[in-house]
Design an enzyme around this catalytic site. Structure first.
Site, PDB file in Angstrom:
ATOM      1  N   GLU A 106      -5.178  -8.092   0.908  1.00 39.17           N
ATOM      2  CA  GLU A 106      -5.895  -8.701   2.255  1.00 39.17           C
ATOM      3  C   GLU A 106      -7.603  -8.187   2.133  1.00 39.17           C
ATOM      4  O   GLU A 106      -8.269  -7.411   0.834  1.00 39.17           O
ATOM      5  CB  GLU A 106      -5.879  -7.105   3.030  1.00 39.17           C
ATOM      6  N   GLU A 129       0.839  -1.292   0.067  1.00 38.68           N
ATOM      7  CA  GLU A 129      -0.104   0.037  -0.133  1.00 38.68           C
ATOM      8  C   GLU A 129       0.851   0.997   0.337  1.00 38.68           C
ATOM      9  O   GLU A 129       0.414   2.128   1.087  1.00 38.68           O
ATOM     10  CB  GLU A 129      -0.737  -0.127   1.128  1.00 38.68           C
TER      11      GLU A 129
HETATM   12  C1  GBH Z   1      -4.079  -1.955   5.406  1.00 37.71           C
HETATM   13  O1  GBH Z   1      -4.976  -0.684   4.985  1.00 37.71           O
HETATM   14  C2  GBH Z   1      -3.070  -2.235   5.419  1.00 37.71           C
HETATM   15  O2  GBH Z   1      -2.246  -2.697   5.076  1.00 37.71           O
HETATM   16  C3  GBH Z   1      -2.721  -3.676   6.832  1.00 37.71           C
HETATM   17  O3  GBH Z   1      -2.070  -2.777   7.741  1.00 37.71           O
HETATM   18  C4  GBH Z   1      -4.374  -2.749   7.714  1.00 37.71           C
HETATM   19  O4  GBH Z   1      -4.499  -2.885   9.258  1.00 37.71           O
HETATM   20  C5  GBH Z   1      -5.305  -2.268   7.211  1.00 37.71           C
HETATM   21  O5  GBH Z   1      -6.310  -2.688   5.681  1.00 37.71           O
HETATM   22  C6  GBH Z   1      -7.022  -3.116   7.839  1.00 37.71           C
HETATM   23  O6  GBH Z   1      -7.358  -1.346   8.567  1.00 37.71           O
HETATM   24  O7  GBH Z   1     -11.306   7.233   4.248  1.00 37.71           O
HETATM   25  O8  GBH Z   1     -13.217   5.860   4.831  1.00 37.71           O
HETATM   26  O9  GBH Z   1     -12.475   6.080   2.144  1.00 37.71           O
HETATM   27  C7  GBH Z   1      -6.718  -0.445   4.824  1.00 37.71           C
HETATM   28  C8  GBH Z   1      -5.753   0.997   4.370  1.00 37.71           C
HETATM   29  C9  GBH Z   1      -7.911   2.591   4.866  1.00 37.71           C
HETATM   30  C10 GBH Z   1      -6.969   2.757   2.939  1.00 37.71           C
HETATM   31  C11 GBH Z   1      -8.710   3.254   3.646  1.00 37.71           C
HETATM   32  C12 GBH Z   1      -7.799   3.299   2.099  1.00 37.71           C
HETATM   33  C13 GBH Z   1      -9.366   5.083   2.947  1.00 37.71           C
HETATM   34  C14 GBH Z   1     -10.862   4.902   3.591  1.00 37.71           C
HETATM   35  N1  GBH Z   1      -6.923   1.692   3.751  1.00 37.71           N
HETATM   36  N2  GBH Z   1      -8.807   3.973   3.434  1.00 37.71           N
HETATM   37  S1  GBH Z   1     -11.698   5.487   3.566  1.00 37.71           S
END
Ligand code: GBH
Length: 448
Positions: free
Chosen positions: A351, A163
């Site tokens: 994931e 990511e």
């Molecule tokens: C992943 O990130 C990670 O790789 C992992 O380490 C982590 O524990 C897992 O997911 C759970 O969070 O502003 O509401 O549209 C997730 C990354 C987070 C990217 C939310 C997109 C958009 C949220 N994502 N984000 S929003």
């Protein structure tokens, strides 16, 4: 329809979120070790110093996975545990730890999928400029070579980075994740470019170093736009790959890696920011990707209003996870199709999962039926994409166990296995038993 016979049914974790052992042996510090020590950044001052103590309990964790019938395990290497100064001398302890973990996995019949970088950047290299430094691609190349040399005999699946959307967007642009920076957009573009050069170099050196065939990909944070109505399909696809000036798009990174060019939609923004690069960089960046890895939790519905794509606020009845993310299984149908249309690479969901506000009940059990329902809904949507002809090779549930959820500390629980952070006791939740059945039936369990 059915999932492939050799479908990779897996679970995923990341080093900083589970290992602990932050100060064991000669391990070097990384941006999260150091950054989490500043008050106000992490929920209630939590840190990953002890985490799930996987560093000491990895044998128990592998045994647990074996009991659950897990076929593939995605984990990450803590760069500064293996190479304390980021470059140069390799730690004997780091080498021993990952070699033992891989040996246990092999003995348990679990296929390892090694992520090289899941956000824990060595602190000494950060002090030398981090991802802004023109040296950073070479640092990463060296690290990838060491991993290939030491672990190539035990492992043939490599995920170069996890990511960039998050460690660049949230880490270098919004200042919410390590290294907690708020750089200018132009500087983040430089970092992103170095990350891409790092990936290109790593892909090439791994293939050169390991003598057997390897499978290499990345894991992208993919949050697609979804059509509110069937006729919004193309609009949603365009919106998914459109220019959003926040470093959160997948194509900003995977177009260069796969096609050897930045998406045209971003060029005007790059120009405004004064970002330029040498054309020959793309020869390094463009890589052979054996699969497209996507981390997908949800997506946003869009529709056409007054000639423009607008994101819709979902109705209040829409289920929300404890992260406040909407449960939108369509992300696994439309999102999957969009990636396939654009890249034509075998897709791996590296994931997907759900955080729930749950606890161990009076009987000592965790009846997390909503998690089971979540997995079923998403996999049903995925099976429709498979019916439409998309090549989907695997699914990794995030996460094997409850763990350190970055800025949210231990407050968010994604695991199939419950962790008691006082005693470090592991307790499989109801969903862990479901997951075993799901794997045993190669996915058929989702229809029950
Ligand atoms: C992943 O990130 C990670 O790789 C992992 O380490 C982590 O524990 C897992 O997911 C759970 O969070 O502003 O509401 O549209 C997730 C990354 C987070 C990217 C939310 C997109 C958009 C949220 N994502 N984000 S929003």
């Amino acid at each position: 329809m059915a999932f492939k016979k050799d479908f990779a049914w897996g679970v995923a974790t990341a080093a900083y979120q589970i290992e602990g052992g932050a100060h064991e042996a000669d391990k070097g510090l990384n941006g999260w070790d150091v950054g989490s020590a500043t008050p106000g950044r992490i929920f209630e001052g939590h840190s990953g110093d002890v985490g799930c103590d996987h560093y000491h309990k990895f044998k128990e964790d592998v045994a647990l996975m074996q009991k659950m019938g897990i076929k593939a395990y995605r984990f990450s290497v803590n760069w500064a545990r293996l190479i304390p100064m980021g470059t140069g001398k390799v730690s004997e302890d780091g080498k021993r730890f990952y070699t033992q973990l891989l040996t246990e996995l092999r003995a348990a019949g679990i296929q390892p999928w090694m992520t090289l970088f899941h956000w824990d950047f060595p602190y000494v290299l950060y002090q030398r400029g981090g991802w802004l430094s023109p040296m950073s691609p070479a640092w990463f190349e060296e690290y990838a070579r060491v991993c290939a040399e030491l672990f190539g005999d035990y492992c043939d699946h490599f995920i170069l980075i996890n990511e960039p959307q998050v460690f660049l967007g949230e880490g270098h642009f919004q200042g919410k994740h390590a290294p907690f920076l708020k750089l200018s957009a132009g500087e983040v573009m430089r970092c992103a470019h170095n990350v891409l050069l790092a990936c290109g170099k790593a892909e090439k050196i791994i293939r050169k170093t390991v003598s057997h065939p390897v499978y290499i990909g990345t894991a992208q944070a993919y949050w697609p736009a979804l059509p509110a109505r069937e006729e919004d399909y193309e609009l949603a696809e365009r919106e998914t790959f459109g220019c959003h000036e926040d470093f959160g798009s997948v194509n900003y990174y995977t177009d260069p890696l796969i096609f050897g060019r930045y998406p045209a939609e971003f060029e005007a923004w790059q120009k405004r920011c004064g970002f330029t690069y040498a054309a020959k960089d793309m020869d390094i960046i463009q890589s052979k990707m054996d699969f497209y890895g996507a981390n997908t939790y949800s997506g946003d519905y869009v529709t056409l209003k007054e000639g423009k794509a607008v994101r819709l606020t979902p109705p209040p009845t829409t289920p929300k996870t404890d992260m406040r993310w909407n449960v939108h299984p369509d992300a696994f149908y439309y999102g999957t199709k969009f990636l396939w249309d654009r890249y034509r690479l075998p897709l791996i969901y590296t994931e997907n999962g759900v955080a729930l506000a749950e606890w161990k009940d009076l009987n000592g059990e965790i009846k997390d039926y909503s998690r089971i329902d979540f997995i079923k809904r998403y996999l049903r949507a995925l099976s429709r994409a498979v019916d439409d002809g998309v090549d989907v090779g695997g699914y990794f549930y995030w996460s094997l166990m409850d763990n350190f959820e970055w800025a949210e500390g231990f407050s968010k629980k994604f695991g199939l296995v419950h962790i008691d952070y006082e005693t470090l006791e592991r307790t499989p939740k109801e969903s862990a038993y479901f997951y075993r059945k799901l794997i045993e039936t190669n996915g058929e369990e989702i229809w029950k």
